[in-house]
Design a protein around this motif. Structure first.
Motif: not given
Length: 545
Positions: A235-236, A253
């Motif tokens: 997500y990041l 995120a």
């Protein structure tokens, strides 16, 4: 003498002779031990008495029909055929199935004989096909679905056997045809494959410590763990940042994670978000496996026109000709008073309904409140009736033991059913209905009812169902509602209804969405899938060979 001649031959001639002999050996039935059609026919006849069984199980008579349709010709005469089957079975891992549950007998082994091995291999292949198509488990024994009318799976079973016959020379193609052809299933399968690969080589996901809610712009040592966790699951991206600072990139995120896990996308990292972050990769794999099985079940229940209540997602959708026509949010039952899984048909609507208090609510909610204060009846506009519907005087009842009474609330603005209830046959006394508590639809977690399903903008659904049947007169409908009297309006043709439970789905762009397991069912289902099928028994042939 012959050995001497061979040893006197030049070495290159010896090698050529050896190669020729090896090819001859492999071309002969010595390894696979070709099974004559007559032996297979004798083994499978006469037809055996049909025993009661689940629709996802292969019977002895299914085997007999399969071989009869191919004139009892053997299917597994070459080692390559069996290798192809084993490879296709191994690929079922992506479907959340365990290939070890479908053990293929060694065709080159001496034990059992070629006849028994031939039929045993076919039994394994067909059973795997049936499990991939219908589901590996009999759902009635683990997550029952009540049906208004029993589903006849015989035609689907026959179609599956015909498909197996058409792809008898290509097991992988047969599995491809049996596999659920829905976008959600494909997304689940891809996610399970990816996560399983990560589980085999990657370190566990970092854990985010509990504590006060983290909000954008804040500074907290726990932000470091939050970043690590979101990076570990993609997500990041790695970047230069202040480790303990909750900045814009981290907020993006977090909201992405919240969306994909059906949480409020507010960027606030509170108990629900931390709880979702700290679910292990292993448990997520179990969730995906459980839902792959559920979607195998679901795929065989769907109709082109159908109202579907997604219990875990607290959503409702109406499909026409297989296309989404209308959708809205719902409020479903709590874990203590679950909304039941069922397949029925919407038959009629009750406009301006009165509300007869269900026995469970009467016993657990209403009686304690009345015993505390008798004026509760007047405050809630509840009438007390006997079993024949005749009024009773509340002052004359012993509320510690009131007997078989009925509590009923008249139609009105405060009636829990609102302006309309959508009715369908079921033994749970549940229905779809309007509600005066519309603020609850704004919540991300919407398990607040006692089992019935409250529907947002329910009149839009009623109108859509009536319009589909060519029965909707908007002016007449408004007059019925405004009149305030209870009226029943029936559908000329009932509309199929499915209410069921799954904790993984996809959005309109086919992106995977995961849900909280409100009813705590994922673990039980995943563990059941890990166990070998107790019903699956190898075929036993009375003919030796």
């Amino acid at each position: 003498m012959k050995i001497a001649i061979l040893t006197q031959m030049p070495r290159r001639h010896q090698l050529r002779l050896f190669a020729v002999l090896l090819l001859l050996l492999l071309s002969l039935p010595g390894i696979a031990e070709t099974t004559p059609a007559a032996s297979i026919r004798q083994c499978l006849l006469p037809e055996r008495p049909q025993q009661p069984q689940a629709h996802n199980q292969v019977s002895d008579n299914d085997l007999a029909r399969f071989y009869r349709s191919r004139d009892y010709r053997p299917l597994w005469n070459q080692l390559g055929d069996v290798r192809g089957l084993k490879q296709a079975l191994n690929e079922l891992t992506a479907d959340g199935l365990n290939p070890g549950h479908y053990a293929v007998p060694d065709i080159a082994a001496e034990v059992g004989g070629p006849l028994r091995r031939e039929i045993a291999i076919t039994r394994v292949w067909l059973q795997a096909l049936f499990h991939l198509y219908f589901g590996a488990l009999d759902r009635d024994s683990i997550e029952p679905l009540w049906r208004y009318r029993d589903t006849d799976f015989s035609s689907q079973r026959n179609d599956l056997l015909e498909m197996a016959l058409a792809h008898a020379d290509n097991p992988a193609a047969a599995f491809g045809r049996a596999r659920v052809d829905l976008a959600t299933y494909k997304a689940l399968r891809a996610a399970h494959t990816q996560l399983a690969a990560e589980q085999a080589i990657a370190a566990p996901w970092p854990e985010v410590p509990t504590g006060p809610t983290l909000s954008p712009g804040s500074h907290d040592p726990r932000v470091v763990a939050l970043r690590q966790r979101l990076r570990a699951s993609g997500y990041l991206l790695p970047a230069t940042d202040t480790p303990g600072h909750y900045d814009q990139s981290l907020e993006t995120a977090v909201t992405d994670f919240q969306y994909r896990h059906s949480l409020a996308g507010d960027g606030l990292v509170g108990p629900l978000t931390v709880g979702a972050l700290n679910i292990t990769r292993k448990d997520r794999l179990r969730q995906l496996r459980a839902n792959l099985e559920r979607w195998r079940w679901l795929a065989r229940e769907l109709d082109p026109e159908m109202v579907i209540v997604d219990i875990a997602g607290a959503q409702i959708r109406y499909y026409q000709d297989g296309r989404l026509w209308w959708e809205a949010r719902t409020i479903v039952g709590t874990d203590r008073r679950k909304t039941p899984s069922l397949r029925s048909a919407i038959t009629h609507f009750t406009f301006n309904p009165s509300w007869t208090v269900p026995p469970t609510i009467l016993r657990h909610d209403k009686l304690p409140a009345i015993r505390h204060d008798l004026e509760y009846l007047e405050e809630q506009q509840l009438s007390v009736l006997d079993q024949q519907g005749q009024p009773l005087d509340p002052q004359q009842l012993d509320w510690q033991q009131p007997g078989p009474i009925i509590l009923r609330q008249a139609p009105g603005a405060d009636n829990p059913l609102g302006v309309v209830a959508i009715r369908f046959p079921n033994p749970f006394a549940v229905y779809l209905h309007d509600t005066p508590q519309k603020y609850l639809f704004q919540r991300s977690r919407r398990a607040h009812s006692s089992g019935c399903v409250r529907v947002e903008d329910v009149l839009s659904l009623v109108k859509a169902l009536l319009e589909s049947a060519g029965e909707c007169d908007h002016e007449a409908l408004s007059a019925i509602i405004d009149g305030g009297e209870t009226r029943r309006v029936s559908l000329v043709k009932p509309v199929p209804l499915l209410m069921d439970y799954w904790t993984a789905t996809t959005d309109a762009s086919d992106q995977l969405l995961l849900r909280s397991d409100y009813y705590h069912r994922d673990g039980t289902l995943a563990r059941a899938l890990e166990q070998p099928d107790p019903v699956f028994e190898p075929f036993v042939c009375s003919v030796s060979g």
